[in-house]
Design an enzyme around this catalytic site. Structure first.
Site, short mmCIF file in Angstrom:
data_model
loop_
_atom_site.label_atom_id
_atom_site.label_comp_id
_atom_site.label_asym_id
_atom_site.label_seq_id
_atom_site.Cartn_x
_atom_site.Cartn_y
_atom_site.Cartn_z
N VAL A 41 4.02 71.51 -29.92
CA VAL A 41 5.43 71.14 -30.08
C VAL A 41 6.33 72.12 -29.33
O VAL A 41 7.19 71.72 -28.55
CB VAL A 41 5.83 71.08 -31.57
CG1 VAL A 41 7.33 70.83 -31.72
CG2 VAL A 41 5.04 70.00 -32.29
N SER A 156 8.75 72.88 -37.07
CA SER A 156 7.47 72.50 -37.67
C SER A 156 7.69 71.39 -38.68
O SER A 156 8.78 71.23 -39.24
CB SER A 156 6.82 73.70 -38.36
OG SER A 156 6.73 74.81 -37.50
N CYS A 306 -0.99 65.15 -37.30
CA CYS A 306 0.17 64.87 -38.16
C CYS A 306 -0.05 63.82 -39.24
O CYS A 306 0.29 64.04 -40.39
CB CYS A 306 1.36 64.45 -37.30
SG CYS A 306 1.99 65.77 -36.24
N LYS A 309 -2.25 64.72 -42.39
CA LYS A 309 -1.66 65.91 -43.01
C LYS A 309 -0.34 65.58 -43.69
O LYS A 309 -0.09 66.00 -44.84
CB LYS A 309 -1.46 66.99 -41.94
CG LYS A 309 -0.70 68.23 -42.41
CD LYS A 309 -0.68 69.29 -41.32
CE LYS A 309 0.23 68.94 -40.17
NZ LYS A 309 1.64 69.12 -40.49
#
Length: 501
Positions: A41, A156, A306, A309
């Protein structure tokens, strides 16, 4: 090939002075940005900011020396189409990579926190709750090194109310060197990037979401970040909200997308039993403007860092707030995803006469999706582990994945894979030579271009092909002689009956 290295220095050192600009009410410098975390990211996002905002110096800092070293060479630590070109254009001008976290924090008053937030592997919330140790560490590090007030931006993916915890850490250390009082404004700016198209997503985002405190200074802090994105994003696409809504929106976005994948995969299972074609079903419902066609491609399941999670995090949050029915609903999305991977692998073993022991199986693709080398939570992991467990010898080809990355992901999940059962090959041809079957696990475009007639000639007979992405021309493959199995379609009567007899 010799790599060209770029030093981690500032524009001032390179002879390019930066113009100092200070916010009249907040008193923070606006000409420098620091990002803590040089990963999937942080790297692409900051590279885009550097390209779109040549007046802003962007410093990316990370304690991982090997990663920073790679960012300063021609061999970047991550692959994204278009990323390398932007990094090479901006690096050494207004984009810098360094391990000097202290200097990065001291030099910039706008700080992005873009560190990993993995799922906890032990203790309360194990397997579901987000592990926020790295976010907390960022807060303490900023508090330790900040010499003045800062805007701290959560990049995040974090649970709701994380900003509150980060604020507590920073405010508890509000007195700086020389007993100077500092202020910290916490903003939420979640990323909505899809790996493989991250640079396009950054260049032309559907929306940019910014959450902040609903106070006069909070609004000022939000507008500082709005002004950065407004260099290239239309103002109408920059959405501002409160912190909690922003944090939750990221989790919900991923949960809703994953839900669509599991939903169509559940229908694929029904199609396999009834003779319907899930591709035709997807096409029919996708033409409904209320539904749309995206994320309706049946497959072996979703992967990446992603989706799972974030859903498990959402499940945990629901449970913590006394919403067991809501938690169970979202847990079912993950359960369906696991079922899809296990069912696909079971079909491979069953079709191959109920055993794959000592059989060479060619695996095409290991990344969780095309146009990325990322193997985190890739569906290929479960499929390969189950095949190896049943005795198969896997020969794997993926154009972007390194074997070391695959083996690390196996180890992270507690899977022990013998070296002689999991062999990476340099080409699809080498992987397929002498194989009993081909298993397609990633939808790389190049897999559509292969000469499958030649592949068929080099394989053991019967030659099986299992398309876990429904991407190949199955009619043509069957004409060549392949026994083809797909997702969401009943098996052709000819091959199945012939070998079952």
């Amino acid at each position: 090939q010799e790599q060209v290295c770029f030093p981690s220095h500032s524009p001032a050192q390179s002879g390019t002075p930066a113009t100092m600009t200070t916010h009249e009410r907040l008193g923070i410098r606006l000409n420098k940005v620091c990002c803590i975390g040089a990963g999937y990211v942080g790297g692409p996002t900051m590279a885009t900011i550097a390209k779109k905002c040549p007046n802003i110096q962007v410093n990316i800092v990370d304690l991982n020396e090997a990663r920073i070293k790679a960012w300063n060479t021609a061999d970047l630590p991550i692959y994204e189409p278009g990323l390398k070109e932007i990094v090479e254009e901006c690096r050494g001008k207004n984009l810098f990579f360094s391990t000097d976290v202290k200097k990065g924090i001291e030099d910039a008053d706008i700080i992005f926190a873009s560190v990993n937030t993995p799922t906890k592997i032990q203790g309360m919330g194990k397997g579901r709750a987000a592990d926020l140790r790295y976010i907390e560490s960022v807060g303490r590090t900023i508090a330790e090194y900040a010499t003045g007030s800062k805007i701290v931006i959560e990049k995040s993916t974090v649970p709701v109310k994380t900003a509150e915890a980060l604020e507590l850490v920073l405010l508890a250390n509000a007195r700086g060197p020389g007993d100077k009082e500092r202020k910290f404004w916490i903003l939420s700016n979640p990323e909505f990037l899809a790996e493989g198209t991250a640079m396009k997503d950054l260049d032309k985002p559907d929306r940019v979401l910014i959450g902040g405190p609903e106070t006069p200074e909070g609004f000022d802090a939000v507008n500082v970040l709005v002004d950065i994105y407004a260099h290239w994003v239309p103002r109408a696409q920059i959405l501002t909200t409160n912190l909690w809504s922003s944090e939750l929106s990221k989790l919900v976005a991923n949960a809703m997308l994953a839900q669509r994948v599991s939903s169509i995969n559940s229908i694929a299972r029904l199609c396999e039993q009834t003779g319907a074609d899930v591709g035709e079903v997807s096409r029919a419902i996708g033409h409904d403007s209320r539904i749309g066609p995206k994320f309706l491609q049946a497959s072996i399941g979703f992967g990446g860092s992603c989706f799972q999670k974030d859903i498990l995090n959402l499940v945990y949050i629901c449970e913590q707030h006394g919403l067991p029915e809501v938690a169970q609903y979202w847990q079912s999305v993950v359960d369906m995803n696991e079922h899809q991977k296990h069912n696909f692998t079971k079909r491979i073993i069953t079709k191959m006469f109920n055993t794959v022991t000592n059989k060479k199986i060619a695996i095409l693709g290991f990344a969780f999706k095309k146009d990325t080398g990322d193997v985190r939570e890739t569906p290929a992991l479960s499929v390969c582990q189950m095949l190896v467990e049943d005795g198969a010898v896997l020969h794997v080809y993926d154009p972007k994945v390194q074997r070391s990355d695959a083996m690390k992901e196996f180890a992270d999940h507690g899977y022990k894979i013998p070296d002689d059962k999991f062999i990476f090959m340099s080409s699809a041809e080498a992987a397929i030579d002498g194989a009993h079957c081909i298993v397609v696990l990633t939808e790389w475009d190049e897999f559509k271009t292969y000469d499958y007639q030649k592949f068929y000639e080099k394989m053991m007979k019967p030659a099986f092909l299992f398309d876990g992405r429904n991407m190949l021309n199955h009619v043509e493959l069957e004409k060549l002689g392949f026994d083809v199995s797909t997702i969401g379609k009943a098996s052709p009567a000819g091959h199945s009956a012939k070998y079952a007899a």
